[in-house]
Motif scaffolding. Structure first.
Motif, short mmCIF file in Angstrom:
data_model
loop_
_atom_site.label_atom_id
_atom_site.label_comp_id
_atom_site.label_asym_id
_atom_site.label_seq_id
_atom_site.Cartn_x
_atom_site.Cartn_y
_atom_site.Cartn_z
N THR A 153 43.03 -31.27 79.54
CA THR A 153 43.43 -32.07 80.27
C THR A 153 44.43 -30.33 80.57
O THR A 153 44.35 -30.26 81.75
CB THR A 153 44.38 -32.27 80.00
OG1 THR A 153 43.17 -33.08 79.07
CG2 THR A 153 44.94 -33.74 81.24
N ILE A 193 45.59 -27.71 84.87
CA ILE A 193 46.90 -28.18 85.15
C ILE A 193 47.13 -26.47 85.14
O ILE A 193 47.73 -26.10 86.03
CB ILE A 193 47.50 -28.62 84.57
CG1 ILE A 193 48.18 -29.95 83.92
CG2 ILE A 193 49.59 -28.41 84.92
CD1 ILE A 193 48.23 -30.84 83.26
N GLY A 246 45.25 -38.25 77.43
CA GLY A 246 44.91 -37.28 78.05
C GLY A 246 44.22 -37.26 76.80
O GLY A 246 43.17 -35.54 75.92
N SER A 282 37.68 -31.35 81.40
CA SER A 282 38.14 -32.69 81.98
C SER A 282 38.63 -31.97 83.46
O SER A 282 38.03 -31.35 83.60
CB SER A 282 39.27 -32.48 82.13
OG SER A 282 40.27 -33.08 81.18
N HIS A 301 43.69 -37.71 88.85
CA HIS A 301 44.27 -38.69 87.85
C HIS A 301 45.13 -37.81 87.22
O HIS A 301 45.87 -38.40 86.14
CB HIS A 301 43.43 -39.68 87.13
CG HIS A 301 42.66 -38.91 86.19
ND1 HIS A 301 41.55 -37.77 86.71
CD2 HIS A 301 42.10 -38.91 84.63
CE1 HIS A 301 40.70 -37.39 85.66
NE2 HIS A 301 41.40 -37.80 84.51
N ASP A 335 51.09 -41.85 77.04
CA ASP A 335 50.25 -42.14 77.45
C ASP A 335 48.81 -41.24 76.82
O ASP A 335 49.63 -39.44 77.20
CB ASP A 335 50.32 -42.41 79.11
CG ASP A 335 48.88 -42.31 79.60
OD1 ASP A 335 47.78 -42.45 79.05
OD2 ASP A 335 48.67 -42.87 80.70
N ARG A 367 37.29 -39.60 89.01
CA ARG A 367 38.12 -40.49 88.28
C ARG A 367 39.16 -40.01 89.94
O ARG A 367 40.88 -40.37 89.29
CB ARG A 367 39.23 -40.60 87.22
CG ARG A 367 37.62 -41.65 86.21
CD ARG A 367 38.11 -41.32 84.65
NE ARG A 367 38.62 -42.12 84.67
CZ ARG A 367 39.60 -41.28 83.49
NH1 ARG A 367 39.64 -39.98 82.63
NH2 ARG A 367 41.28 -41.83 83.28
N ALA A 423 52.42 -28.88 80.16
CA ALA A 423 51.74 -28.67 81.22
C ALA A 423 50.17 -30.71 80.27
O ALA A 423 50.63 -30.89 81.27
CB ALA A 423 50.77 -27.81 80.97
N PHE A 424 50.51 -29.98 79.12
CA PHE A 424 49.60 -31.48 78.36
C PHE A 424 50.98 -32.12 77.99
O PHE A 424 52.35 -31.45 77.48
CB PHE A 424 49.17 -31.06 77.12
CG PHE A 424 48.35 -32.11 77.43
CD1 PHE A 424 47.16 -32.95 77.73
CD2 PHE A 424 48.58 -33.01 75.99
CE1 PHE A 424 46.53 -34.01 77.11
CE2 PHE A 424 47.98 -33.84 75.42
CZ PHE A 424 47.51 -34.52 76.10
N ASP A 425 51.28 -33.32 78.39
CA ASP A 425 52.35 -33.97 78.00
C ASP A 425 52.64 -35.51 78.11
O ASP A 425 51.78 -36.23 79.11
CB ASP A 425 53.67 -33.19 79.21
CG ASP A 425 54.81 -34.29 78.23
OD1 ASP A 425 55.11 -35.21 77.85
OD2 ASP A 425 56.06 -33.38 78.76
N ASP A 455 40.03 -32.27 73.85
CA ASP A 455 40.47 -32.86 75.34
C ASP A 455 41.68 -32.49 75.41
O ASP A 455 41.81 -32.54 76.26
CB ASP A 455 40.48 -34.48 74.28
CG ASP A 455 40.74 -35.63 75.51
OD1 ASP A 455 41.10 -35.22 76.81
OD2 ASP A 455 40.13 -36.54 74.68
N ILE A 475 48.51 -35.26 85.56
CA ILE A 475 49.37 -35.37 87.17
C ILE A 475 50.06 -33.79 86.34
O ILE A 475 50.18 -33.52 85.11
CB ILE A 475 50.30 -36.48 86.41
CG1 ILE A 475 49.98 -37.57 87.71
CG2 ILE A 475 52.11 -36.01 87.14
CD1 ILE A 475 50.07 -39.31 87.50
P1 AMP Z 1 41.57 -36.41 80.50
O1 AMP Z 1 40.30 -36.96 81.27
O2 AMP Z 1 41.39 -36.04 78.92
O3 AMP Z 1 41.42 -35.08 81.42
O4 AMP Z 1 42.73 -37.40 80.70
C1 AMP Z 1 43.99 -37.61 81.79
C2 AMP Z 1 44.45 -38.82 81.15
O5 AMP Z 1 45.61 -38.34 80.81
C3 AMP Z 1 44.89 -39.41 82.56
O6 AMP Z 1 44.41 -40.60 83.29
C4 AMP Z 1 46.66 -39.79 82.46
O7 AMP Z 1 46.60 -40.61 81.74
C5 AMP Z 1 47.26 -39.23 81.10
N1 AMP Z 1 47.71 -37.63 81.97
C6 AMP Z 1 47.97 -37.27 82.93
N2 AMP Z 1 47.57 -35.92 83.37
C7 AMP Z 1 48.18 -35.59 81.81
C8 AMP Z 1 48.83 -34.67 81.55
N3 AMP Z 1 49.78 -34.09 82.08
N4 AMP Z 1 49.54 -34.70 80.08
C9 AMP Z 1 48.58 -35.60 79.37
N5 AMP Z 1 48.66 -36.66 79.22
C10 AMP Z 1 48.39 -36.16 81.18
#
Ligand code: AMP
Ligand code: MG
Length: 351
Positions: free
Chosen positions: A300, A304, A183, A252, A268, A180, A257, A122-124, A296, A270
């Motif tokens: 996130t 999901i 998250g 989160s 935002h 990226d 956003r 889920a976190f990737d 953090d 995914i």
């Molecule tokens: P957060 O605000 O800490 O929940 O992080 C959201 C940000 O993490 C998004 O704007 C993306 O840059 C990135 N992100 C989106 N989906 C994922 C995911 N499934 N796993 C890791 N990072 C993500």
């Protein structure tokens, strides 16, 4: 009030700007010094509580300044928006091309991959090609077509990131991959700032990087740092106040956003397994952990995973707690991990 506004974590104690005193019941006046700067697209706030008999104000301010410098450094290293950042250099790698990276980046990426494993993907951090795809869709005001989404999905997957512990290198097993750290980076920046404060003689502080918070020590000799989780329907109301010491909390599900494509709202965050932004069910997830990077990442991930995320929270070492707010047919519901329910003696409820 819009029910899906972010339930920000607010600092409910120690409000007010600048410098002011509070008294501990021992009679020793503690001094709280506060400053904030704009980094990583958000306001970063540091509050330091000192006993002026033990540490001078100038020394405390110097420690804060060094902590802000560290956050700025982190932004420079981890931003995908800066061409010269270490992350951008990683993202220019071709398939199987290796790059030696700094210990900081190595360890942070290592930690995120570990959590990809624990959260069933889920976190990737390899979600970036999907973040870009949905970014382009937003500009074109048209959702991506299925074919393109499938194609991009083929370039996503944490299992295709290889870290070599000995050579300290990273490489991708597939062409066109990129990462990226959005998250996890704010939490990481908070942790680093706390570390710098401690190194510079500060024992009691609160660092808040746009909601990614760490409470170091206490606010005063007899008072813990107190943070509140905002009611998602009413910004002036808190539905939970939590007292923390040496713990991090992050929320989160930032509905400020979101983005809109063809009149439809998309998060935002995914789901890397489907390629689609998460649905409307989760309003927010708050996670308390021993460090801010972990809270953090897990906040996130919980967005999901929804309620299934509680299984992960339970399986983690003791001391990780979560609060999940969901919405179903307009009804907001709060679910909490056992640790929070017990500690605060509150029942789950419909808001
Ligand atoms: P957060 O605000 O800490 O929940 O992080 C959201 C940000 O993490 C998004 O704007 C993306 O840059 C990135 N992100 C989106 N989906 C994922 C995911 N499934 N796993 C890791 N990072 C993500
Ligand atoms: Mg996060």
């Amino acid at each position: 009030m819009n029910p899906r506004k972010r339930p920000n974590i607010l600092l409910v104690a120690a409000l007010g700007a600048g410098l002011f005193f509070v008294s501990s019941s021992s009679g020793t006046p503690e001094k709280i010094i506060e400053d904030s700067r704009f980094f990583m697209g958000t306001v970063v706030q540091i509050k330091v509580s000192i006993d002026p008999a033990k540490i001078g104000e100038a020394k405390a301010k110097d420690a804060m300044s060094k902590a802000f410098d560290e956050i700025k450094r982190i932004e420079d290293v981890y931003s995908v928006y800066k061409d010269t950042s270490e992350i951008s250099r990683i993202n220019r790698l071709r398939k199987n091309e290796r790059l030696q990276i700094t210990d900081g980046a190595f360890n942070l990426i290592h930690k995120t991959l570990d959590y990809s494993e624990r959260t069933d993907g889920a976190f990737d951090i390899t979600v970036k090609p999907l973040v870009d795809l949905w970014g382009r869709a937003r500009k074109a005001n048209k959702p991506p077509d299925e074919y393109e989404l499938k194609r991009v999905l083929g370039r996503v997957g944490y299992k295709n990131v290889v870290l070599d512990e000995v050579a300290r290198t990273i490489h991708f097993k597939k062409e066109g991959m990129s990462i990226d750290l959005g998250g996890a980076a704010k939490g990481y920046a908070t942790d680093r700032a706390v570390h710098i404060l401690e190194e510079n003689g500060i024992d009691n502080a609160l660092v808040n990087s746009g909601g990614d918070m760490y409470c170091l020590g206490k606010r005063t000799a007899h008072e813990l740092w107190k943070v509140g989780v905002q009611h998602p329907r009413d910004r002036n109301k808190l539905f939970l106040e939590i007292k923390l010491m040496d713990r991090a909390i992050d929320t989160s599900g930032d509905y400020e956003r979101y983005f809109i494509i063809d009149g439809k709202r998309y998060s935002h965050i995914i789901d890397p397994r489907t390629g689609y932004p998460i649905g409307d069910n989760v309003v927010s997830a708050s996670v308390i952990a021993a460090d801010s990077t972990t809270s953090d990442i897990l906040a996130t991930a919980m967005c999901i995973l929804g309620e299934k995320g509680f299984d992960i929270i339970k399986s983690e070492s003791a001391g990780i707690d979560a609060v999940l707010v969901t919405i179903d047919a307009g009804r907001l519901t709060v679910k909490m991990s056992e640790g929070i329910r017990k500690r605060y003696d509150i029942s789950e409820e419909t808001l």
